[in-house]
Design a protein around this motif. Structure first.
Motif, PDB file in Angstrom:
ATOM      1  N   ILE A  18      41.521  42.601  32.611  1.00  0.00           N
ATOM      2  CA  ILE A  18      41.718  43.265  33.892  1.00  0.00           C
ATOM      3  C   ILE A  18      41.732  44.775  33.735  1.00  0.00           C
ATOM      4  CG2 ILE A  18      43.407  43.622  35.739  1.00  0.00           C
ATOM      5  CD1 ILE A  18      44.169  40.659  35.348  1.00  0.00           C
ATOM      6  N   MET A  27      48.383  32.004  41.178  1.00  0.00           N
ATOM      7  CA  MET A  27      46.940  31.902  40.907  1.00  0.00           C
ATOM      8  C   MET A  27      46.221  31.090  41.974  1.00  0.00           C
ATOM      9  SD  MET A  27      46.311  33.053  37.597  1.00  0.00           S
ATOM     10  CE  MET A  27      47.211  33.379  36.107  1.00  0.00           C
ATOM     11  N   TYR A  49      47.842  43.664  46.330  1.00  0.00           N
ATOM     12  CA  TYR A  49      47.271  44.209  45.110  1.00  0.00           C
ATOM     13  C   TYR A  49      45.790  44.559  45.242  1.00  0.00           C
ATOM     14  CZ  TYR A  49      45.390  43.774  40.353  1.00  0.00           C
ATOM     15  OH  TYR A  49      44.719  43.945  39.190  1.00  0.00           O
ATOM     16  N   GLN A  50      44.989  43.584  45.705  1.00  0.00           N
ATOM     17  CA  GLN A  50      43.540  43.844  45.724  1.00  0.00           C
ATOM     18  C   GLN A  50      43.158  44.850  46.803  1.00  0.00           C
ATOM     19  OE1 GLN A  50      41.551  40.045  45.874  1.00  0.00           O
ATOM     20  NE2 GLN A  50      41.594  39.867  43.637  1.00  0.00           N
ATOM     21  N   ASP A  62      39.077  35.498  43.702  1.00  0.00           N
ATOM     22  CA  ASP A  62      38.045  36.063  42.827  1.00  0.00           C
ATOM     23  C   ASP A  62      36.712  35.377  43.073  1.00  0.00           C
ATOM     24  OD1 ASP A  62      37.884  33.753  41.331  1.00  0.00           O
ATOM     25  OD2 ASP A  62      38.965  34.550  39.590  1.00  0.00           O
ATOM     26  N   GLN A 120      39.977  46.752  39.803  1.00  0.00           N
ATOM     27  CA  GLN A 120      40.784  47.752  39.089  1.00  0.00           C
ATOM     28  C   GLN A 120      40.066  49.076  38.898  1.00  0.00           C
ATOM     29  OE1 GLN A 120      44.009  47.910  37.616  1.00  0.00           O
ATOM     30  NE2 GLN A 120      44.307  46.296  39.133  1.00  0.00           N
ATOM     31  N   ILE A 178      48.656  39.213  45.897  1.00  0.00           N
ATOM     32  CA  ILE A 178      47.475  39.659  45.172  1.00  0.00           C
ATOM     33  C   ILE A 178      46.344  40.019  46.136  1.00  0.00           C
ATOM     34  CG2 ILE A 178      45.642  38.884  43.608  1.00  0.00           C
ATOM     35  CD1 ILE A 178      47.865  37.328  42.093  1.00  0.00           C
ATOM     36  N   ILE A 224      49.941  39.911  36.776  1.00  0.00           N
ATOM     37  CA  ILE A 224      48.826  40.756  37.209  1.00  0.00           C
ATOM     38  C   ILE A 224      49.333  41.908  38.074  1.00  0.00           C
ATOM     39  CG2 ILE A 224      48.353  39.303  39.223  1.00  0.00           C
ATOM     40  CD1 ILE A 224      45.400  39.802  38.806  1.00  0.00           C
ATOM     41  N   MET A 252      45.056  38.358  30.091  1.00  0.00           N
ATOM     42  CA  MET A 252      44.837  39.206  31.263  1.00  0.00           C
ATOM     43  C   MET A 252      44.310  40.582  30.880  1.00  0.00           C
ATOM     44  SD  MET A 252      46.393  37.700  34.098  1.00  0.00           S
ATOM     45  CE  MET A 252      47.603  36.441  34.436  1.00  0.00           C
ATOM     46  N   LEU A 289      51.355  44.346  35.876  1.00  0.00           N
ATOM     47  CA  LEU A 289      50.395  45.134  35.106  1.00  0.00           C
ATOM     48  C   LEU A 289      49.959  46.367  35.901  1.00  0.00           C
ATOM     49  CD1 LEU A 289      48.777  44.842  32.476  1.00  0.00           C
ATOM     50  CD2 LEU A 289      47.061  43.558  33.741  1.00  0.00           C
TER      51      LEU A 289
END
Ligand SMILES: Nc1ncnc2c1ncn2[C@@H]1O[C@H](COP(=O)(O)OP(=O)(O)OP(=O)(O)O)[C@@H](O)[C@H]1O
Ligand SMILES: Nc1ncnc2c1ncn2[C@@H]1O[C@H](COP(=O)(O)OP(=O)(O)OP(=O)(O)O)[C@@H](O)[C@H]1O
Ligand SMILES: [Mg+2]
Ligand SMILES: [Mg+2]
Lengths: 357, 225, 288, 225, 357
Positions: B174, D171, D189-190, C61, C180, D185, B77, B171, B80
């Motif tokens: 995303i 994950m 990332y987020q 998430d 994203q 992440i 992820i 994935m 990516l």
């Protein structure tokens, strides 16, 4: 050490001069200042114990190993000075067969044999013809479409040989080509190599651990030890007059014509007469007259075989005359042959019979 | 915990599912094709340049190895996202199913390289020697002798990779891509619709089984016996 | 819109013992998504001061906090709006309750290439979040901005890209992961993107940069009230209600507002009202 | 699009990072330990029950194979969610880093099983015969002869798996767990903080390189030359 | 076909009766109703071409293959009736060595040899002593801590043998124990097996493709073809009076004492006299008196070797008397030995000399 038969004035097809090859930054001297000429049509045996440098020496011929120093000329072309492209050309004119066959398992028998032809850019049709011819020559025409894993060891080596012969090379290198084969198959493969030499005139350089392979196939032999050639010459001459101890050991293991100590002891126990070992000489006197012995005698051990198609070997005789008669017989024999006197047998033992198990 | 509104709204989901199957096939096959070939090349390079190899070259070998070991551990992820500008430059878009193919191909390439390397190392060095002795060029020996020799186990390796590539393709959602994985996640998992999830996952499982079966059959044939 | 319920509860509150729920050895487990906001630090501090211990469990998430709450792994969660919970309740068959409110965050449309909605050319691509509820809401924002037209009969809360009347719309929507959409603003072919409040500042955008957004004070924004969820049986748990009261204190709300760049609309709704909105949302989703 | 808030807020991130490293090590080592052992057992079972195998048993073999082929292709995010009730029953919690270990172990088990199987198949059948001829029980031959014989390539296989397990552990954030992947992440990332992302990813890469290096060294030693 | 020496009344340590083993649901009859008794102290050779059923037959002895029908008794224990546990017990009393050694590469040489002792639950100290003793016996005491991959083929097979001997089994099975070895190493390993039989009294059943292995090592031999034993008996008897064509072929390949057609042709070309092949008889007359020939004669080919420590083989003689004298000499010889008359040599050729290369 240099036998006139080898350093011939003639026309050496392979000429190695002053070859040295080291490994591990000089720590291992695999080949140590070796010069060797192989003449057109020779079947040149290279024999020696493990690690003697045989493979390295032979691999220098087709530049699978590049020597540290020295010069290699094959069929007039300087291998040591050749560039990559020329090397490939030269290699195509030198066939090589391997102990473990090194066949391409992903290709059929026909495709294996056709591979060097493909490299040499033969057109497809001519290729197929040549492959068929070769399959026929090595006697496995029916196996063309098989894959190597489906073949026996002997059949695999035949494919290896056919592949090596495909481009009609003038020289064939064989590194222990029969060491992975059983005795019968070995004989078949050796017969095939002999045919290749006789019928196609291919010069063969053949590495082996076995003197009997040399004896059955080669006309010349070089004995290696510690990276050097310690003895060389025509096979008959080397067999008949070995000078180096290593050579002697090899000969003893191959012929089994002279009784070992253990065998001599057993022979003594079972034979009361005088035991002598009579060896044929290499000087042309290829035999001696049995009837001229003048004493009752029998052969109790030994072997006479062909080396380069001349009788070669020794026989162990039991002489059953009186001590004087025996001595006289030995004297007479010495005119024709080399005689080693083992003395009288053990009187206590029966004249014939089996030493119990 | 039994879901209550887990239902297959056929009008809505069936066309999506069909599209998703197509997208997955497209992504996975293109990735495996390109990444498989590039990975083959990269794997051959690692193999050939290793110590004692046919093109032994320490710096090149070290470089390629570091590259592979660098890319493989990055969580996909993150990879990516990180590679997105490059994706856009190369693919013309950073979004959607096509854009997925670029990062997937890179990851597939390095994973393939490792598997190819491992299989080539296991081939008999004798055949290399035989090829060279016959006057073949080193490149020819590599590509036309060594690779074909390793084809049987390579096919099994590719079948194994297939699972990984299908996994990556999940994935795609995303970055706005499609495919079965994205379908399962967006219409099933994210909406708590277990039926949708498992229909899509079920198809993935069947696909993988079929590929594994075919791979086994081909490998068996290539291994001759 | 404050109520008396929470205040009443506050009056009678006694701190739990060490082993009781909310005590030192049995903290209240609260599922959150992104616990980085400063309001959470303040909240935790204030709760401790009131003798309640909490354990913030951060999820990456939106999918897991609800099932985890339903399964008893969490005691509360606070990350979602009413519509999201409605969908979960519908699909899972669970009955999680909304027992407190926090705020409504407007959902904005951002662009690096265009200064206003009017500049966005015909046929351009707009990125929207791909999870169901945010997506529906994003489509609503685009519809209000005149960028798309939804097919007639489409329920506002359940719209998907399938419901866009492409012929009648100016732009094409491209769904991508919610985290994203901001990143896709850099893509050549993306004209604009709907970005959730959570990512706006991280990306370097300012909430005020939005070229369109929905109106958090409108009635239609009710389903987007962010809520505290609990299992139905725990709806009246005084400790939980006390925590909500703390979350609704000026201290915490100032931090929350700060973190939203001043765009959040603070909401204090009664549980009863929240229950009504939830029931409405649930019904709308099933009828669609 | 370059992020703007790229900075390492040390007070906030450093303790989180240290914790994340510990969590990753915990998750990965436990998973590899348990999944590695279970996978070894499962792999040995697949190997032993295959046609012509030492405990040839078609139904058992088919069952285990189907099980492995069933689990491997499920996208991990979906598997994670699907197995949660079981995770909770087994681990006592469905939440957080510990809860990750259960699904990770299952996936690790089936992946290990495949790798173990492949390596065992490659061992010389002659040693099995030798063991049996010496009067060893079949189980003894399997565990004390065949497995040790394959140990060299097995170690390489485990090093390869390590990458996969680290990848899965990323994950963890989905179920509220931690570790380097989740840290990268959620905090990098987020939040578009590339510095945080790459610090965490960098540590993962270093970890993988170290493990690969150690694996290679052990394997080389086990392969004896 | 049943030789009295084999179906001895004595005490067979291995007794196979009516063994049949099929594969592929009966499609392949690997072993077809074979009965065989091996007596204590025998070195029993099993020879035959590939696929003859040798391995299958021998693997039935330690139940690596379970026969479809028939009974196997080893040292008084019924192998065919044994349960798994008892089978393991029996197997521990039967050593087995393999063509490809089948050593455990993950264990040191010492650990390989100690493995069967571990299975037999020997205490650690006794185990170490026994391993040291065995290492010494097979002559690789210095290699105890090495791993198999660091050994040569001959050394590997020594480890294999030591491992098979560890629990002092009464029986040793060897399936082509020397086929993967070169000729010298083969000889060393055969010597070692002979020592094991002589010094430790171990009964050996030995599969081989090579009659010379049988000849050098075995006292009894069974020749297999198509799953059946087509010939069996004491080695000397079978070598001397082979009845089955397969046996004859094997003997010819091993002894090389009788000239092949090609050799005969060459001998004819190089020898003008009358060529005869004189074979020693197995009836105790183990030789003939050379001096009694009465005509000038020489040995031009052949071999006399020991089989079970008795002379065995044949010599090719060139008789150089007149036609009548030669005929008379042959008559006399026939009283002592078997004589095959090859007729006169090629008159055109020189009496001695080399046939050109
Ligand atoms: N590539 C290499 N690197 C290092 N040492 C080598 C290499 N090739 C050969 N040697 C060493 O060189 C010496 C000669 O080796 P070579 O293979 O030529 O012997 P050989 O006579 O063919 O032995 P064998 O009968 O075992 O094949 C040995 O000591 C060997 O270990
Ligand atoms: N497991 C098996 N499955 C099927 N056929 C078998 C099996 N084992 C042996 N055979 C067949 O049985 C026959 C006898 O085989 P066996 O191995 O006993 O022969 P062998 O005399 O030992 O041959 P070799 O000299 O090649 O080792 C052959 O036709 C072989 O193909
Ligand atoms: Mg060599
Ligand atoms: Mg066999």
């Amino acid at each position: 050490m240099n036998d006139p038969a080898t350093t011939a004035s003639g026309d050496p097809i392979i000429s190695l001069s002053g070859i040295t090859k080291t490994f591990n930054g000089g720590a291992v001297r695999a080949v140590d200042d070796v010069s060797l000429d192989v003449e057109r049509g020779d079947v040149y045996g290279v024999i020696g114990y493990s690690g003697a440098g045989k493979s390295t020496l032979v691999r220098v011929i087709n530049a699978l190993e590049l020597p540290d120093s020295g010069r290699v000329v094959v069929d007039g072309r300087d291998v040591t000075a050749a560039g990559q492209g020329e090397l490939r050309e030269i290699r195509r004119d030198i066939g090589m067969i391997f102990q473990h066959f090194n066949l391409f398992n992903a290709r059929t028998v026909a495709a294996n044999i056709g591979y060097p032809l493909k490299l040499a850019k033969w057109p497809k049709k001519k290729r197929a013809e040549r492959v068929a011819e070769l399959l026929d020559f090595v006697g496995i025409a029916d196996k063309a479409k098989r894959y190597p894993t489906q073949l026996s060891g002997g059949q695999k080596q035949r494919v290896g040989i056919a592949r090596a012969l495909a481009t009609s090379p003038a020289v064939l290198l064989a590194d222990e080509a029969t060491s992975a084969l059983d005795p019968e198959t070995t004989r078949e493969v050796l017969d095939l190599l002999r045919r290749i030499n006789r019928e196609l005139g291919v010069t063969i350089v053949l590495i082996t651990h076995s003197m009997s392979v040399v004896q059955h196939l080669c006309n010349k032999v070089a004995v290696m030890e510690g990276g050097r050639i310690v003895e060389r010459g025509a096979v008959y001459d080397v067999l008949a007059r070995p000078e180096h101890p290593a050579t002697r050991r090899f000969i003893a293991s191959a012929l089994a014509d002279k009784p070992s100590e253990a065998v001599t002891d057993r022979l003594r126990r079972s034979h009361a007469g005088r035991l002598i070992v009579v060896s044929l000489r290499a000087d042309g006197t290829d035999s001696f007259d049995l009837s001229a012995l003048g004493v009752p005698a029998s052969v109790v051990y030994g072997a006479i075989t062909e080396v380069e198609e001349r009788p070669f070997g020794s026989l162990t005789l039991e002489l059953r005359g009186s001590a004087d008669e025996n001595r006289a017989a030995i004297e007479r024999l010495r005119e024709y042959a080399d005689v080693r006197d083992l003395g009288d047998g053990d009187e206590a033992a029966p004249a014939t019979g089996k030493a119990g198990n | 915990m039994l879901p209550m509104v887990n239902q297959w709204d056929s009008d809505r989901y069936t066309p999506k599912l069909i599209e998703a199957v197509q997208e997955t096939l497209q992504m996975v096959s293109l990735t495996l094709l390109i990444g498989g070939l590039l990975g083959l090349a990269l794997g051959v390079i690692v193999f050939a340049t290793r110590k004692g190899g046919i093109f032994a070259n320490r710096p090149v070998n070290a470089l390629v190895n570091v590259l592979i070991n660098f890319i493989r551990p990055i969580p996909f992820i993150i990879f990516l996202a990180a590679i997105r500008p490059l994706t856009q430059a190369v693919m013309g878009t950073g979004l959607g199913t096509e854009a997925m193919i670029f990062p997937m191909t890179i990851v597939c390439t390095v994973a393939t390289a490792r598997i190819v390397e491992q299989n080539l190392v296991a081939t008999d060095p004798g055949v290399i020697e035989a090829g060279i002795a016959m006057g073949a060029s080193r490149l020819h020996v590599l590509m036309r002798v060594v690779v074909p020799e390793a084809l049987g186990p390579l096919v099994l390796g590719y079948a194994f990779l297939f699972v990984g590539v299908v996994d990556m393709s999940a994935m795609a959602g995303i970055i706005g891509g499609g495919g079965l994985g994205a379908f399962a996640i967006q219409w099933g998992y994210q909406r708590y619709n277990d039926l949708v999830t498992w229909v899509a996952v079920g198809i993935i499982i069947v696909m993988v089984q079929v590929v594994q079966f075919i791979g086994n059959a081909i490998a068996r044939k290539l291994l001759r016996r | 819109a404050t109520t008396t319920t929470t205040e009443a509860a506050a009056g009678t509150f006694t701190a739990p013992g060490d082993a009781d729920k909310g005590g030192k050895d049995n903290p209240v487990k609260i599922g959150v998504v992104g616990s980085s906001g400063p309001q959470w630090d303040t909240f935790e501090k204030d709760a401790n001061a009131a003798g309640i211990y909490v354990d913030l469990v951060d999820f990456s998430d939106y999918q897991q906090p609800n099932p985890q709450l339903a399964a008893g792994q969490l005691d509360l969660n606070q990350f979602q709006h009413i519509l999201f919970l409605a969908q979960y309740n519908n699909e899972s068959g669970e009955k999680l309750a909304a027992i407190g409110s926090t705020a409504i965050y407007p959902l904005g449309l951002y662009s690096e290439k265009y200064k206003s909605v009017a500049e966005i050319p015909q046929g351009a691509q707009v990125a929207v979040p791909n999870d169901g509820t945010n997506q529906a809401r994003a489509l609503g924002v685009l519809q209000s901005a005149g960028l798309i037209t939804l097919k007639s009969g489409t329920g506002a809360l359940v719209a998907t890209p399938d419901d866009v009347d492409t012929a009648a719309s100016k732009v094409v929507v491209t769904p991508v992961a919610a985290d994203q959409t901001a990143r896709s603003l850099g893509d050549k072919q993306i004209a604009a993107a709907i970005v959730n409040n959570d990512y706006v500042t991280d990306t370097g955008l300012e909430p005020s940069d939005a070229i369109a957004k929905d109106d958090p004070s409108a009635d239609s924004a009710k389903p987007f009230i962010n809520i505290w969820a609990a299992r139905e049986a725990d709806a009246d748990n005084p400790v939980y209600l006390k925590l909500i009261e703390i979350a609704q204190s000026a201290d915490v709300e100032a931090d929350l507002q700060d973190n939203s760049g001043g765009t959040a609309v603070i909401v204090h709704e009664t549980p009863a009202n929240l229950a009504t909105y939830l029931a409405d949302a649930e019904a709308q989703l099933t009828n669609k």
